[in-house]
Write a protein that holds these residues in place. Sequence first.
Motif, PDB file in Angstrom:
ATOM      1  N   THR A 116       9.429   7.630  -4.592  1.00  0.00           N
ATOM      2  CA  THR A 116       7.971   7.750  -4.453  1.00  0.00           C
ATOM      3  C   THR A 116       7.403   8.580  -5.522  1.00  0.00           C
ATOM      4  O   THR A 116       6.064   8.335  -5.870  1.00  0.00           O
ATOM      5  CB  THR A 116       7.728   8.285  -2.985  1.00  0.00           C
ATOM      6  OG1 THR A 116       8.878   7.606  -2.127  1.00  0.00           O
ATOM      7  CG2 THR A 116       6.387   7.978  -2.428  1.00  0.00           C
ATOM      8  N   HIS A 121       3.600   5.999   3.256  1.00  0.00           N
ATOM      9  CA  HIS A 121       3.159   6.269   1.831  1.00  0.00           C
ATOM     10  C   HIS A 121       1.974   6.968   1.907  1.00  0.00           C
ATOM     11  O   HIS A 121       1.686   8.008   0.992  1.00  0.00           O
ATOM     12  CB  HIS A 121       3.638   5.135   1.062  1.00  0.00           C
ATOM     13  CG  HIS A 121       4.884   4.786   0.532  1.00  0.00           C
ATOM     14  ND1 HIS A 121       5.533   5.676   0.168  1.00  0.00           N
ATOM     15  CD2 HIS A 121       5.456   3.487   0.406  1.00  0.00           C
ATOM     16  CE1 HIS A 121       6.644   5.110  -0.329  1.00  0.00           C
ATOM     17  NE2 HIS A 121       6.759   3.837  -0.154  1.00  0.00           N
ATOM     18  N   ASP A 181       6.966  -1.301  -3.682  1.00  0.00           N
ATOM     19  CA  ASP A 181       8.082  -0.904  -3.169  1.00  0.00           C
ATOM     20  C   ASP A 181       8.807  -1.818  -2.402  1.00  0.00           C
ATOM     21  O   ASP A 181       8.349  -2.679  -1.613  1.00  0.00           O
ATOM     22  CB  ASP A 181       7.523   0.256  -2.306  1.00  0.00           C
ATOM     23  CG  ASP A 181       8.680   1.413  -1.870  1.00  0.00           C
ATOM     24  OD1 ASP A 181       9.661   1.388  -2.689  1.00  0.00           O
ATOM     25  OD2 ASP A 181       8.454   2.066  -0.809  1.00  0.00           O
ATOM     26  N   GLU A 182      10.216  -1.766  -2.459  1.00  0.00           N
ATOM     27  CA  GLU A 182      11.467  -2.340  -1.797  1.00  0.00           C
ATOM     28  C   GLU A 182      11.122  -3.853  -1.929  1.00  0.00           C
ATOM     29  O   GLU A 182      10.782  -4.466  -0.912  1.00  0.00           O
ATOM     30  CB  GLU A 182      11.385  -2.038  -0.224  1.00  0.00           C
ATOM     31  CG  GLU A 182      11.321  -0.623   0.032  1.00  0.00           C
ATOM     32  CD  GLU A 182      12.502   0.050  -0.278  1.00  0.00           C
ATOM     33  OE1 GLU A 182      13.340  -0.687  -0.759  1.00  0.00           O
ATOM     34  OE2 GLU A 182      12.731   1.142  -0.320  1.00  0.00           O
ATOM     35  N   GLY A 219      12.388   2.754   4.032  1.00  0.00           N
ATOM     36  CA  GLY A 219      11.272   3.591   3.729  1.00  0.00           C
ATOM     37  C   GLY A 219      11.318   4.770   4.401  1.00  0.00           C
ATOM     38  O   GLY A 219      10.881   5.682   4.193  1.00  0.00           O
TER      39      GLY A 219
HETATM   40 MG    MG Z   1      10.970   4.803  -0.674  1.00  0.00          MG
END
Ligand code: MG
Length: 699
Positions: free
Chosen positions: A303, A333, A397-398, A554
């Motif tokens: 991150t 996030h 992300d991911e 996450g």
């Molecule tokens: Mg992460």
Amino acid sequence: MQILQTPIEYLKGVGPAKADLLKKELRIFTYRDLLNLFPFRYVDRSRFYKINEISSTETEVQIIGKITKLEEVGAARAKRLTAHFVDETGSVELVWFKGLKWLKNSLKLNQPYVLFAKPSMFNNRYNFAHPDLELLEEFKASPLQGLQPVYPSTEKLNGRNINARTLAKLTQTLLPQLKGALPEIYPPEFLKENGLAPREASYFEVHFPKNVERLEKAGYRLKFDEFFMLQLDMIRQKKIHQIKQRGFAFSALGENFNNFYNNELPFELTGAQKKVLKEIRKDIMHGLHMNRLVQGDVGSGKTIVALMCMLMAIDNGFQACLMAPTEILATQHYNGLKELVENLPVEIALLTGSTKAAARRELHAKLEDGSLHILIGTHALIEDKVKYKNLGMAVIDEQHRFGVAQRAQLWKKNTLPPHILIMTATPIPRTLAMSVYGNLDISVIDELPPGRKPITTVHRYDSNRLKVFGFMKDEIAIGRQVYVVYPLIEESKQMDYKDLQDGYESIVRAFPKSDYQVSIVHGKMKATDKEWEMQRFAKGETQIMVATTVIEVGVNVPNASVMVIESAERFGLSQLHQLRGRVGRGAEQSFCILMTSHKLSSDAKTRIKTMVRTNDGFEISEVDMKLRGPGDLMGTRQSGILNLKIADLMKDGAILEQARNAAINLLEKDPQLQQPEHYGILQHFNSQVKRKMQWGRIS
Ligand code: MG
Ligand code: ADP
């Protein structure tokens, strides 16, 4: 060529019912699909055994005998069909758990059958579950003999008596019709240089080999083809990308970046984080487009790397966005990043499916006039109506949760495509990365932040649940929090929700309201309710979080130190690893408890053992790949990214390398495949690419 497109129901021996099963279970719709269903091994069916000669459960045996008795035993879920199967030397038991009705009506008593199956030992007797059975008469009439192909089948197909041998017969019917339909695609010199057997013959040999040596040559040829086409695609994409794709130049490391680095960074970056930042910076300084994948195990600190890249964009007059697969994760996030940039002149906002219309309008306006710098969100942030003044950097992300089409939308958000940084916690072995992401550059964060204690993982049976509850109580008593996760899969949703509900109730009973607060989060809840429960847990207001896999990716609650995974045998390895990664984020010793029943398949045992043995994501993904095959691992089987039918990335690395070199050489000599002798390759390549829906350009 047309014949390969013929619907499978046109094949002799395939009626509507069988066609339906083939489609549903094996995704065989056409002749081509059946041709490309390759045997995964071969068996020698020239040898017959007598029942009294069976001496181990190691290999299959083939026996001629009769069914003398057939009966249904057990009730409800435990219901099964058993049969006495006898020859002149003894008897064994046969047993079926699926398709009982159909079997009962179609199996014939007192008629000679050929049985072929692997024995197992039960109550000190040999026993056969779901054996291949064929009437002796039919067996003799069939041309199948000698080295026999074994095709992948499914339990359901076996239950309807569509087994490896049925599939072999269908293929046997099909092949002669394909004579002339599988022309050579390579010029003769190419065949010679690469030691390749002819194409049509290779297909025939792979299905029905004359001998082991010819089988090997044929297999080599077809695997080479697969890798070669894949690599042609990759290399071409990458070349096109390098030559043509200009990108925004972020020439300056500006104020925000430096300010953040010097004054705001809450910890020293790890060496791996620094290395990756350098790699990224090198990409984006000079006006070429970046398309980079960052791999880093759960908790490796992706991150902060993403944030620093976004600051680079802002410092150069651009906007940035970060896209997460779920609302929960996007919100996390957002909260985390907002805090980190608190003291910087950086505007940051959150956009998800549940953002209210008024807030959304304001946000759209700020995006368009450029006063909003960073937008965090779910895929809502790439919808067409979301317009950026100057988007320069998109972080995904991911990424395994994102579809290709969604990524394509990102490209259209500015005059040049924004730089793309994909972050994944599913580590990929090198050979796989090379072929799947041949068109991406790859960075690896191969170091965890200092001071992390490895998570202790144990396996416990359901019968020990009370002890596990006791352990949870001890941990809660010293101030920690606990996740309890239940599987939820589409096919068994109803049952799974019931398990979750039952589990929740038993936890509430064992952890009474007077002393404990328990949260629950699952997919049926509204996003706002989920978020509210997550926040309660994150703030420490509840001690236990009962959840389905919505928390898989996450989520960051450093005080949570225990992860209990219910029915752990039903999870895949990478999922287990992701879930475990939810704990071990703080300084305390963390634990992962894998709960299972006593009934475990051998694959499930391997998965559990692997989890107990290691915390290393790369090692886990290697095992996963061996168990599942690479397509599944990437979650790309459906999206068609890596649709290998015969080649195996784990075993065939050498062929991959050769095919890759051959592809590089060819494209050097003839970049557009315009020379007449390469027409066959070009044509084959084009038809393959068409079938794969052009995924590569944008992944
Ligand atoms: Mg992460
Ligand atoms: P992931 O790679 O799984 O996305 P995160 O970025 O969520 O990992 O980071 C996990 C945790 O580690 C966070 O709490 C983050 O603040 C912390 N962290 C990240 N980098 C470092 C570092 N260099 N030193 C110490 N802690 C770090």
